[in-house]
Design an enzyme around this catalytic site. Structure first.
Site, PDB file in Angstrom:
ATOM      1  CG  ASP A  33     -11.147 145.730  22.899  1.00 28.40           C
ATOM      2  OD1 ASP A  33     -11.830 146.426  23.668  1.00 28.40           O
ATOM      3  OD2 ASP A  33     -11.293 144.487  22.783  1.00 28.40           O
ATOM      4  CG  ASN A  88     -20.471 149.805  26.625  1.00 29.20           C
ATOM      5  OD1 ASN A  88     -21.300 150.429  25.957  1.00 29.20           O
ATOM      6  ND2 ASN A  88     -19.614 148.959  26.070  1.00 29.20           N
ATOM      7  N   GLY A  94     -23.814 146.777  28.608  1.00 29.13           N
ATOM      8  CA  GLY A  94     -22.704 146.115  27.933  1.00 29.13           C
ATOM      9  C   GLY A  94     -21.373 146.220  28.636  1.00 29.13           C
ATOM     10  CD  GLN A  95     -18.775 149.329  33.345  1.00 28.00           C
ATOM     11  OE1 GLN A  95     -19.824 149.858  33.696  1.00 28.00           O
ATOM     12  NE2 GLN A  95     -17.601 149.657  33.844  1.00 28.00           N
ATOM     13  CG  HIS A 101     -13.459 150.521  29.514  1.00 34.89           C
ATOM     14  ND1 HIS A 101     -13.952 149.951  30.675  1.00 34.89           N
ATOM     15  CD2 HIS A 101     -14.175 149.980  28.503  1.00 34.89           C
ATOM     16  CE1 HIS A 101     -14.912 149.093  30.375  1.00 34.89           C
ATOM     17  NE2 HIS A 101     -15.085 149.101  29.058  1.00 34.89           N
ATOM     18  CG  LEU A 102     -13.474 157.388  27.261  1.00 34.23           C
ATOM     19  CD1 LEU A 102     -13.016 157.295  28.709  1.00 34.23           C
ATOM     20  CD2 LEU A 102     -13.038 158.712  26.648  1.00 34.23           C
ATOM     21  CG  HIS A 103     -15.176 150.738  23.980  1.00 35.39           C
ATOM     22  ND1 HIS A 103     -14.782 149.443  23.705  1.00 35.39           N
ATOM     23  CD2 HIS A 103     -15.898 150.680  25.128  1.00 35.39           C
ATOM     24  CE1 HIS A 103     -15.257 148.632  24.651  1.00 35.39           C
ATOM     25  NE2 HIS A 103     -15.942 149.357  25.527  1.00 35.39           N
TER      26      HIS A 103
HETATM   27  P1  5GP Z   1     -16.882 146.816  27.998  1.00 37.74           P
HETATM   28  O1  5GP Z   1     -17.705 145.688  27.437  1.00 37.74           O
HETATM   29  O2  5GP Z   1     -16.672 146.672  29.496  1.00 37.74           O
HETATM   30  O3  5GP Z   1     -17.362 148.194  27.609  1.00 37.74           O
HETATM   31  O4  5GP Z   1     -15.471 146.699  27.297  1.00 37.74           O
HETATM   32  C1  5GP Z   1     -14.441 145.909  27.781  1.00 37.74           C
HETATM   33  C2  5GP Z   1     -13.464 145.722  26.654  1.00 37.74           C
HETATM   34  O5  5GP Z   1     -12.256 145.222  27.192  1.00 37.74           O
HETATM   35  C3  5GP Z   1     -13.934 144.711  25.597  1.00 37.74           C
HETATM   36  O6  5GP Z   1     -13.986 145.347  24.326  1.00 37.74           O
HETATM   37  C4  5GP Z   1     -12.879 143.615  25.671  1.00 37.74           C
HETATM   38  O7  5GP Z   1     -12.582 143.061  24.406  1.00 37.74           O
HETATM   39  C5  5GP Z   1     -11.697 144.322  26.289  1.00 37.74           C
HETATM   40  N1  5GP Z   1     -10.824 143.440  27.049  1.00 37.74           N
HETATM   41  C6  5GP Z   1     -11.204 142.534  27.991  1.00 37.74           C
HETATM   42  N2  5GP Z   1     -10.132 141.893  28.490  1.00 37.74           N
HETATM   43  C7  5GP Z   1      -9.049 142.416  27.857  1.00 37.74           C
HETATM   44  C8  5GP Z   1      -7.643 142.156  27.938  1.00 37.74           C
HETATM   45  O8  5GP Z   1      -7.167 141.314  28.701  1.00 37.74           O
HETATM   46  N3  5GP Z   1      -6.823 142.891  27.118  1.00 37.74           N
HETATM   47  C9  5GP Z   1      -7.321 143.840  26.272  1.00 37.74           C
HETATM   48  N4  5GP Z   1      -6.418 144.500  25.514  1.00 37.74           N
HETATM   49  N5  5GP Z   1      -8.640 144.111  26.169  1.00 37.74           N
HETATM   50  C10 5GP Z   1      -9.491 143.403  26.947  1.00 37.74           C
END
Ligand code: 5GP
Length: 115
Positions: A33, A88, A94-95, A101-103
């Site tokens: 991330d 999310n 929070g998405q 995607h899975l964190h």
């Molecule tokens: P969400 O908030 O949608 O569950 O998570 C999206 C995640 O993608 C966030 O943790 C954010 O830091 C990550 N992210 C967003 N843009 C990029 C990117 O360009 N590269 C990487 N490696 N992660 C990203």
């Protein structure tokens, strides 16, 4: 072909944006991330563009199971015995990136419940 996946993860999948990959196979990739919330913070994404879990159906059952197993594999390879996976779903949850995607988060104590 028209760009059917304009999200940042689509750009990562196509190699238009660099992301440090830790795993890849024919169904998914995993990478670090950009803004890690813990010492280990990885993202596992399918190559198939699903906006989120709400867009998945029974046809993706095997894919969803595969993503979970890959999450466990990359967590293990990162040295994590205790870790959390988060999906999310929807902006209010929070998405921010509308490609499923899975964190995979670990490397520090994690409180529960989340905020
Ligand atoms: P969400 O908030 O949608 O569950 O998570 C999206 C995640 O993608 C966030 O943790 C954010 O830091 C990550 N992210 C967003 N843009 C990029 C990117 O360009 N590269 C990487 N490696 N992660 C990203």
């Amino acid at each position: 072909m028209a760009d059917s996946n304009p999200t940042v993860f689509g750009k990562i999948l196509r190699g238009e944006i660099d992301a440090p990959r830790v795993y890849e196979d024919e169904y998914c990739i995993a990478f670090k991330d950009l803004q890690p919330q813990a010492p280990v913070h990885l993202l596992v994404i399918p190559r198939l563009h699903l906006a989120g879990l709400n867009e998945a159906d029974a046809g993706q059952e095997a894919l969803l199971g595969h993503l979970l197993l890959v999450a466990a594999q990359v967590a293990k390879e990162a040295g994590l015995a205790a870790w959390r996976t988060v999906i999310n779903t929807g902006a209010e949850a929070g998405q921010t990136v509308f490609h499923l995607h899975l964190h995979v988060i670990g490397g520090r104590p994690l409180s529960w419940p989340p905020g």
